[in-house]
Design a protein around this motif. Structure first.
Motif, PDB file in Angstrom:
ATOM      1  N   ILE A  94      18.814  -0.179  -4.984  1.00 43.21           N
ATOM      2  CA  ILE A  94      17.907  -0.822  -5.927  1.00 43.21           C
ATOM      3  C   ILE A  94      17.057  -1.877  -5.233  1.00 43.21           C
ATOM      4  CG2 ILE A  94      17.834  -2.319  -7.964  1.00 43.21           C
ATOM      5  CD1 ILE A  94      20.303  -0.785  -8.997  1.00 43.21           C
ATOM      6  N   ALA A  95      17.684  -2.672  -4.358  1.00 46.71           N
ATOM      7  CA  ALA A  95      16.944  -3.710  -3.639  1.00 46.71           C
ATOM      8  C   ALA A  95      15.913  -3.107  -2.690  1.00 46.71           C
ATOM      9  CB  ALA A  95      17.914  -4.604  -2.868  1.00 46.71           C
ATOM     10  N   VAL A  96      16.284  -2.025  -2.013  1.00 52.38           N
ATOM     11  CA  VAL A  96      15.349  -1.366  -1.093  1.00 52.38           C
ATOM     12  C   VAL A  96      14.160  -0.803  -1.854  1.00 52.38           C
ATOM     13  CG1 VAL A  96      15.070   0.639   0.418  1.00 52.38           C
ATOM     14  CG2 VAL A  96      17.046  -0.864   0.700  1.00 52.38           C
ATOM     15  N   LEU A  97      14.410  -0.182  -2.988  1.00 50.50           N
ATOM     16  CA  LEU A  97      13.312   0.352  -3.803  1.00 50.50           C
ATOM     17  C   LEU A  97      12.366  -0.752  -4.240  1.00 50.50           C
ATOM     18  CD1 LEU A  97      15.246   2.912  -6.036  1.00 50.50           C
ATOM     19  CD2 LEU A  97      13.495   3.468  -4.350  1.00 50.50           C
ATOM     20  N   LEU A  98      12.933  -1.867  -4.694  1.00 48.95           N
ATOM     21  CA  LEU A  98      12.104  -2.982  -5.137  1.00 48.95           C
ATOM     22  C   LEU A  98      11.310  -3.568  -3.969  1.00 48.95           C
ATOM     23  CD1 LEU A  98      11.343  -4.748  -7.539  1.00 48.95           C
ATOM     24  CD2 LEU A  98      13.297  -6.228  -6.996  1.00 48.95           C
ATOM     25  N   GLY A  99      11.960  -3.696  -2.811  1.00 52.77           N
ATOM     26  CA  GLY A  99      11.268  -4.217  -1.639  1.00 52.77           C
ATOM     27  C   GLY A  99      10.154  -3.298  -1.158  1.00 52.77           C
ATOM     28  N   LEU A 100      10.416  -1.994  -1.131  1.00 51.26           N
ATOM     29  CA  LEU A 100       9.394  -1.045  -0.703  1.00 51.26           C
ATOM     30  C   LEU A 100       8.216  -1.006  -1.666  1.00 51.26           C
ATOM     31  CD1 LEU A 100      11.579   1.949   0.557  1.00 51.26           C
ATOM     32  CD2 LEU A 100      10.207   0.369   1.942  1.00 51.26           C
ATOM     33  N   MET A 101       8.494  -1.102  -2.962  1.00 50.13           N
ATOM     34  CA  MET A 101       7.409  -1.160  -3.944  1.00 50.13           C
ATOM     35  C   MET A 101       6.495  -2.347  -3.659  1.00 50.13           C
ATOM     36  SD  MET A 101       9.375  -0.323  -7.521  1.00 50.13           S
ATOM     37  CE  MET A 101       8.020  -1.068  -8.449  1.00 50.13           C
ATOM     38  N   THR A 102       7.104  -3.495  -3.385  1.00 48.75           N
ATOM     39  CA  THR A 102       6.331  -4.705  -3.108  1.00 48.75           C
ATOM     40  C   THR A 102       5.513  -4.555  -1.835  1.00 48.75           C
ATOM     41  OG1 THR A 102       8.067  -6.020  -4.177  1.00 48.75           O
ATOM     42  CG2 THR A 102       6.488  -7.193  -2.787  1.00 48.75           C
ATOM     43  N   MET A 103       6.129  -4.010  -0.783  1.00 49.09           N
ATOM     44  CA  MET A 103       5.439  -3.858   0.505  1.00 49.09           C
ATOM     45  C   MET A 103       4.268  -2.891   0.402  1.00 49.09           C
ATOM     46  SD  MET A 103       8.766  -3.729   3.026  1.00 49.09           S
ATOM     47  CE  MET A 103       7.776  -3.138   4.398  1.00 49.09           C
ATOM     48  N   VAL A 104       4.490  -1.746  -0.255  1.00 45.36           N
ATOM     49  CA  VAL A 104       3.424  -0.749  -0.364  1.00 45.36           C
ATOM     50  C   VAL A 104       2.272  -1.287  -1.199  1.00 45.36           C
ATOM     51  CG1 VAL A 104       2.837   1.520  -1.303  1.00 45.36           C
ATOM     52  CG2 VAL A 104       4.956   1.224  -0.014  1.00 45.36           C
ATOM     53  N   THR A 105       2.593  -1.961  -2.291  1.00 46.37           N
ATOM     54  CA  THR A 105       1.541  -2.530  -3.139  1.00 46.37           C
ATOM     55  C   THR A 105       0.760  -3.602  -2.393  1.00 46.37           C
ATOM     56  OG1 THR A 105       2.877  -2.108  -5.121  1.00 46.37           O
ATOM     57  CG2 THR A 105       1.078  -3.683  -5.335  1.00 46.37           C
ATOM     58  N   PHE A 106       1.470  -4.468  -1.679  1.00 48.67           N
ATOM     59  CA  PHE A 106       0.800  -5.522  -0.911  1.00 48.67           C
ATOM     60  C   PHE A 106      -0.088  -4.924   0.179  1.00 48.67           C
ATOM     61  CE2 PHE A 106       0.787  -8.444   2.752  1.00 48.67           C
ATOM     62  CZ  PHE A 106       0.153  -9.527   2.172  1.00 48.67           C
ATOM     63  N   ALA A 107       0.423  -3.911   0.878  1.00 47.07           N
ATOM     64  CA  ALA A 107      -0.368  -3.283   1.936  1.00 47.07           C
ATOM     65  C   ALA A 107      -1.626  -2.642   1.373  1.00 47.07           C
ATOM     66  CB  ALA A 107       0.483  -2.237   2.658  1.00 47.07           C
ATOM     67  N   ASN A 108      -1.523  -2.055   0.197  1.00 46.30           N
ATOM     68  CA  ASN A 108      -2.693  -1.428  -0.410  1.00 46.30           C
ATOM     69  C   ASN A 108      -3.718  -2.470  -0.839  1.00 46.30           C
ATOM     70  OD1 ASN A 108      -4.055   0.935  -1.160  1.00 46.30           O
ATOM     71  ND2 ASN A 108      -3.394   0.740  -3.283  1.00 46.30           N
ATOM     72  N   VAL A 109      -3.250  -3.618  -1.323  1.00 45.49           N
ATOM     73  CA  VAL A 109      -4.164  -4.701  -1.692  1.00 45.49           C
ATOM     74  C   VAL A 109      -4.899  -5.222  -0.467  1.00 45.49           C
ATOM     75  CG1 VAL A 109      -4.281  -7.067  -2.563  1.00 45.49           C
ATOM     76  CG2 VAL A 109      -2.878  -5.378  -3.743  1.00 45.49           C
ATOM     77  N   VAL A 110      -4.159  -5.413   0.627  1.00 41.72           N
ATOM     78  CA  VAL A 110      -4.783  -5.874   1.871  1.00 41.72           C
ATOM     79  C   VAL A 110      -5.808  -4.864   2.368  1.00 41.72           C
ATOM     80  CG1 VAL A 110      -4.345  -6.387   4.306  1.00 41.72           C
ATOM     81  CG2 VAL A 110      -2.813  -7.284   2.548  1.00 41.72           C
ATOM     82  N   ALA A 111      -5.434  -3.592   2.344  1.00 45.63           N
ATOM     83  CA  ALA A 111      -6.358  -2.550   2.802  1.00 45.63           C
ATOM     84  C   ALA A 111      -7.620  -2.513   1.945  1.00 45.63           C
ATOM     85  CB  ALA A 111      -5.660  -1.189   2.775  1.00 45.63           C
ATOM     86  N   ARG A 112      -7.469  -2.735   0.664  1.00 44.58           N
ATOM     87  CA  ARG A 112      -8.619  -2.621  -0.242  1.00 44.58           C
ATOM     88  C   ARG A 112      -9.558  -3.819  -0.125  1.00 44.58           C
ATOM     89  NH1 ARG A 112      -7.187  -1.050  -6.251  1.00 44.58           N
ATOM     90  NH2 ARG A 112      -6.625   0.830  -5.072  1.00 44.58           N
ATOM     91  N   TYR A 113      -9.009  -5.034  -0.078  1.00 45.14           N
ATOM     92  CA  TYR A 113      -9.856  -6.221  -0.154  1.00 45.14           C
ATOM     93  C   TYR A 113     -10.264  -6.761   1.210  1.00 45.14           C
ATOM     94  CZ  TYR A 113      -8.975  -6.387  -5.138  1.00 45.14           C
ATOM     95  OH  TYR A 113      -8.920  -6.089  -6.477  1.00 45.14           O
ATOM     96  N   LEU A 114      -9.522  -6.451   2.249  1.00 43.13           N
ATOM     97  CA  LEU A 114      -9.888  -6.934   3.576  1.00 43.13           C
ATOM     98  C   LEU A 114     -10.588  -5.882   4.421  1.00 43.13           C
ATOM     99  CD1 LEU A 114      -6.817  -9.130   4.650  1.00 43.13           C
ATOM    100  CD2 LEU A 114      -8.967  -9.840   3.577  1.00 43.13           C
ATOM    101  N   PHE A 115     -10.219  -4.629   4.217  1.00 42.53           N
ATOM    102  CA  PHE A 115     -10.774  -3.573   5.058  1.00 42.53           C
ATOM    103  C   PHE A 115     -11.605  -2.567   4.266  1.00 42.53           C
ATOM    104  CE2 PHE A 115      -6.803  -5.036   7.014  1.00 42.53           C
ATOM    105  CZ  PHE A 115      -7.274  -5.449   8.248  1.00 42.53           C
ATOM    106  N   ASN A 116     -11.792  -2.834   2.984  1.00 41.44           N
ATOM    107  CA  ASN A 116     -12.590  -1.953   2.126  1.00 41.44           C
ATOM    108  C   ASN A 116     -12.107  -0.497   2.234  1.00 41.44           C
ATOM    109  OD1 ASN A 116     -14.583  -1.434   0.238  1.00 41.44           O
ATOM    110  ND2 ASN A 116     -16.124  -0.967   1.795  1.00 41.44           N
ATOM    111  N   SER A 117     -10.788  -0.340   2.275  1.00 42.29           N
ATOM    112  CA  SER A 117     -10.179   0.971   2.418  1.00 42.29           C
ATOM    113  C   SER A 117      -9.149   1.147   1.305  1.00 42.29           C
ATOM    114  CB  SER A 117      -9.530   1.114   3.796  1.00 42.29           C
ATOM    115  OG  SER A 117      -8.980   2.394   3.976  1.00 42.29           O
TER     116      SER A 117
END
Length: 221
Positions: free
Chosen positions: A16-39
Motif C-alpha cells: 500500500i505504501a509503495v503504491l501511494l509513493g509511486l502515485m505521488t512520484m509519477v504525478t509529480f514527474a508529469n507535472v514537472v515535465a508539463r510545466y518546466l519542459f512543455n512535455s
C-alpha cells in the motif's frame, strides 16, 4: 522472531505504501515535465488511475482486517454481549455473501482478458463457460509493454506481440482483492465466534487512548 500475522501485515502495508509513493512520484514527474519542459508523460495518468484502483481495492480488505472501516455501533453498545455477538455474526454473514458475489463478478470480468473461462450462474458460480474466451489481446490505452511481461504474449495472446500491456495485468487486482476480502471476512467471523472481537467495525479505541493519556497526565500532575 516475527510471526506470520505480523509478516502479512508488513507485506500489505508495504504494498500500500509503495503504491501511494509511486502515485505521488509519477504525478509529480508529469507535472514537472508539463510545466518546466512543455512535455508530457503519456502513460502517467493511466498508471496513476490503475495504482489508485489497486490502492483502494487492496486497502479495503486490509481495513476489514484492522477493523478500520467506518460503522455505527450505537445499537451494539446498548445490547448485552450475547446479543451483540449474534448481531455481529449476522453482519459478517451478510458481508461474506456480498464479498463472494463480488469475487464471482471480479473473476468473470478479469478471466476473459487472461484467456480463462468465466463462471456460469447469475449470483453464484455453477460451473465454467469454456466458450466465453478470446479477449487476451485487449490492451490498455497508453502504458507500453515491458520486457518482464513478454511471456504473456505466448501464454494468452497466441504468440502475437503486445504494443501496450494487456488488460489482464492491471485488472488482476479485481479477483485478488475480492479473494482477500472474502478471507478477511472469514477471519472476522472466526474472531467473533472465538470471542476475540464482538463487532466488525472499530469500537471507541481513540476515546480509550485519550482516556489513557489523560490518566497518565493526571499521574504526572
Amino acid at each position: 522472531m516475527q510471526t506470520g500475522h505480523s509478516l502479512t501485515d508488513r507485506i500489505e502495508e508495504t504494498v500500500i505504501a509503495v503504491l501511494l509513493g509511486l502515485m505521488t512520484m509519477v504525478t509529480f514527474a508529469n507535472v514537472v515535465a508539463r510545466y518546466l519542459f512543455n512535455s508530457n508523460i503519456l502513460w502517467a495518468l493511466e498508471v496513476t488511475v490503475f495504482m489508485f484502483g489497486w490502492l483502494v481495492l487492496l486497502g479495503a480488505s486490509y481495513a476489514v482486517k484492522k477493523h478500520a472501516h467506518l460503522g455505527v455501533d450505537a445499537i451494539l453498545n446498548m445490547v448485552s454481549a450475547p446479543v451483540r455477538r449474534s448481531l455481529a455474526l449476522i453482519s459478517v454473514a451478510c458481508c461474506l455473501v456480498f464479498s463472494l458475489m463480488l469475487l464471482k463478478g471480479a473473476w468473470d470480468y478479469w478471466s476473459v482478458f487472461a484467456e480463462l473461462p468465466p463462471t456460469t450462474g447469475r449470483w453464484f458460480p455453477t460451473g465454467f463457460d469454456w466458450n466465453a474466451r478470446g479477449q487476451g489481446w485487449y490492451e490498455v490505452q497508453d502504458i507500453p509493454m515491458i520486457a518482464p511481461f513478454r511471456f504473456l504474449e505466448e501464454l494468452i495472446n497466441y504468440g502475437e506481440s503486445y504494443e501496450k500491456i494487456p488488460k489482464a495485468i492491471p485488472y488482476v487486482v479485481l479477483p485478488v482483492s475480492m479473494l482477500l476480502l472474502v478471507i478477511r471476512f472469514v477471519q472476522a467471523a472466526v474472531g467473533i465466534l472465538k470471542g476475540d472481537v464482538d463487532r466488525l467495525v472499530a469500537s471507541h479505541e481513540v476515546e480509550d487512548e485519550l482516556d489513557n493519556v489523560r490518566a497518565q497526565q493526571g499521574e504526572h500532575d
